[in-house]
Design a protein around this motif. Structure first.
Motif, short mmCIF file in Angstrom:
data_model
loop_
_atom_site.label_atom_id
_atom_site.label_comp_id
_atom_site.label_asym_id
_atom_site.label_seq_id
_atom_site.Cartn_x
_atom_site.Cartn_y
_atom_site.Cartn_z
N ASP A 102 0.77 -1.16 0.17
CA ASP A 102 0.04 -0.03 0.12
C ASP A 102 1.05 1.03 0.06
O ASP A 102 1.55 1.36 0.98
N LYS A 103 0.98 2.11 -1.12
CA LYS A 103 1.61 3.24 -1.09
C LYS A 103 0.87 4.40 -1.17
O LYS A 103 1.10 5.27 -1.40
N LEU A 104 -0.51 4.21 -1.01
CA LEU A 104 -1.63 5.35 -0.95
C LEU A 104 -1.64 6.17 0.29
O LEU A 104 -1.46 7.27 0.46
N THR A 105 -1.66 5.28 1.39
CA THR A 105 -1.82 5.86 2.78
C THR A 105 -0.91 6.71 3.14
O THR A 105 -0.81 8.04 3.89
N PRO A 106 0.59 6.74 2.81
CA PRO A 106 1.57 7.56 3.13
C PRO A 106 1.49 8.97 2.72
O PRO A 106 2.04 10.06 3.18
N TRP A 107 0.55 9.01 1.45
CA TRP A 107 0.30 10.33 0.76
C TRP A 107 -0.53 11.24 1.63
O TRP A 107 -0.59 12.23 1.59
N SER A 147 -0.02 9.28 6.79
CA SER A 147 0.08 8.18 7.51
C SER A 147 1.85 7.49 7.51
O SER A 147 2.13 7.58 6.78
N GLU A 148 1.97 7.06 8.94
CA GLU A 148 3.44 6.81 9.05
C GLU A 148 3.39 5.38 9.59
O GLU A 148 2.17 4.72 10.19
N PRO A 149 4.42 4.59 9.53
CA PRO A 149 4.53 3.20 9.81
C PRO A 149 4.04 2.96 11.28
O PRO A 149 4.42 3.93 12.15
N PRO A 169 14.84 5.56 8.43
CA PRO A 169 14.12 6.85 8.27
C PRO A 169 12.79 6.49 7.86
O PRO A 169 12.37 5.63 6.69
N VAL A 170 11.56 7.09 8.50
CA VAL A 170 10.54 7.00 7.80
C VAL A 170 10.24 7.33 6.48
O VAL A 170 9.52 6.80 5.57
#
Length: 254
Positions: free
Chosen positions: A81-86, A89-91, A216-217
């Motif tokens: 999932d690459k959408l939520t970081p946009w 959202s962080e790990p 790094p996040v």
């Protein structure tokens, strides 16, 4: 004799059945573009959509090693999932994440060989990425957490012991490489593989002058959410319950 106006009105009856003449049908078909002319446009649209999906939504990754067994096997394909970081959202603790190599963690690992076609298809998302600069591990602690693991003991986050049923059978939490306690800086994460004896993770890079074992996040590509291939291995990748235990986020009790 009927009224001509009535006959004309009847011809405009919306409920009347209209029969298509041969001339009309021929004209309609002649207005369509041949398939051979439309095919290149369809291919271009498909490639653009695949690229956009890979860039902003989901990307397939191929698992190159055994460091995440038995959760992930070598050769599994996972969707990330690459959408939520946009959306900021962080790990979070317990997630399985893909991240760029922060500081030559993969030094000495064999580089996968791929031909031009495979590289192209991987770039647009039609094949799993086999980028030798990407790793996949489980997030154990996030910025502000204190994490440690003593010999013969469990991994502890902020003083809470983790119950880790996902560990590879026969592995201990950290007997091969005890550590800590260490405090994770803000904007960083601490990661470990599920196959602890086969995972060169944060524990093995504490002396790295650049990362000190932290990722790094900003280097995180996204969260692996499902094993998509092979179909016999299909499974979701939820956060284990142990990371939701009361008080694990209370850093004042660490």
């Amino acid at each position: 004799m009927g009224d001509p106006a009535d006959a004309q009105a009847g011809s405009r009856d919306p409920g009347a059945t209209r029969t298509l003449t041969a001339g009309e049908g021929t004209e309609s078909r002649s207005g369509q573009r041949p398939l051979w002319k439309e095919l290149p446009l369809l291919v271009v649209i498909a490639l653009v959509l695949a690229f956009l999906v890979k860039t902003f939504l989901f990307q397939a990754f191929s698992i190159p090693s055994v460091s995440m067994q038995n959760t992930l096997q070598r050769g599994d394909r996972v969707l990330v999932d690459k959408l939520t970081p946009w959306f900021g959202s962080e790990p979070e603790r317990g997630e399985v994440v893909v991240f760029h190599d922060p500081s030559n963690w993969l030094e000495g690992e064999p580089t996968p060989e791929r031909n031009v076609v495979q590289n192209f298809l991987g770039a647009i998302g039609l094949m799993p990425s086999a980028d030798e600069k990407d790793l996949i591990k489980r997030v154990i602690a996030v910025g502000g957490d204190t994490v440690e693991c003593r010999l013969n003991g469990p991994v502890e986050v902020n003083g809470k012991a983790l119950d880790e049923p996902y560990l590879f059978p026969g592995n201990t939490p950290c007997d091969d490489k005890p550590f800590g306690p260490v405090t994770v800086p803000e904007g960083k994460i601490w990661v470990m593989g599920d196959h602890r004896k086969k995972s060169s993770d944060s524990r093995y890079h504490l002396d790295d002058p650049k990362t000190h074992g932290f990722v790094p996040v900003e280097d995180v590509v996204g969260r692996a959410v499902v094993v998509a291939w092979p179909v016999t291995r299909w499974a979701t990748l939820p956060v284990p319950d142990t990371f939701g235990q009361p008080g694990i986020g209370d850093r004042s009790k660490r």
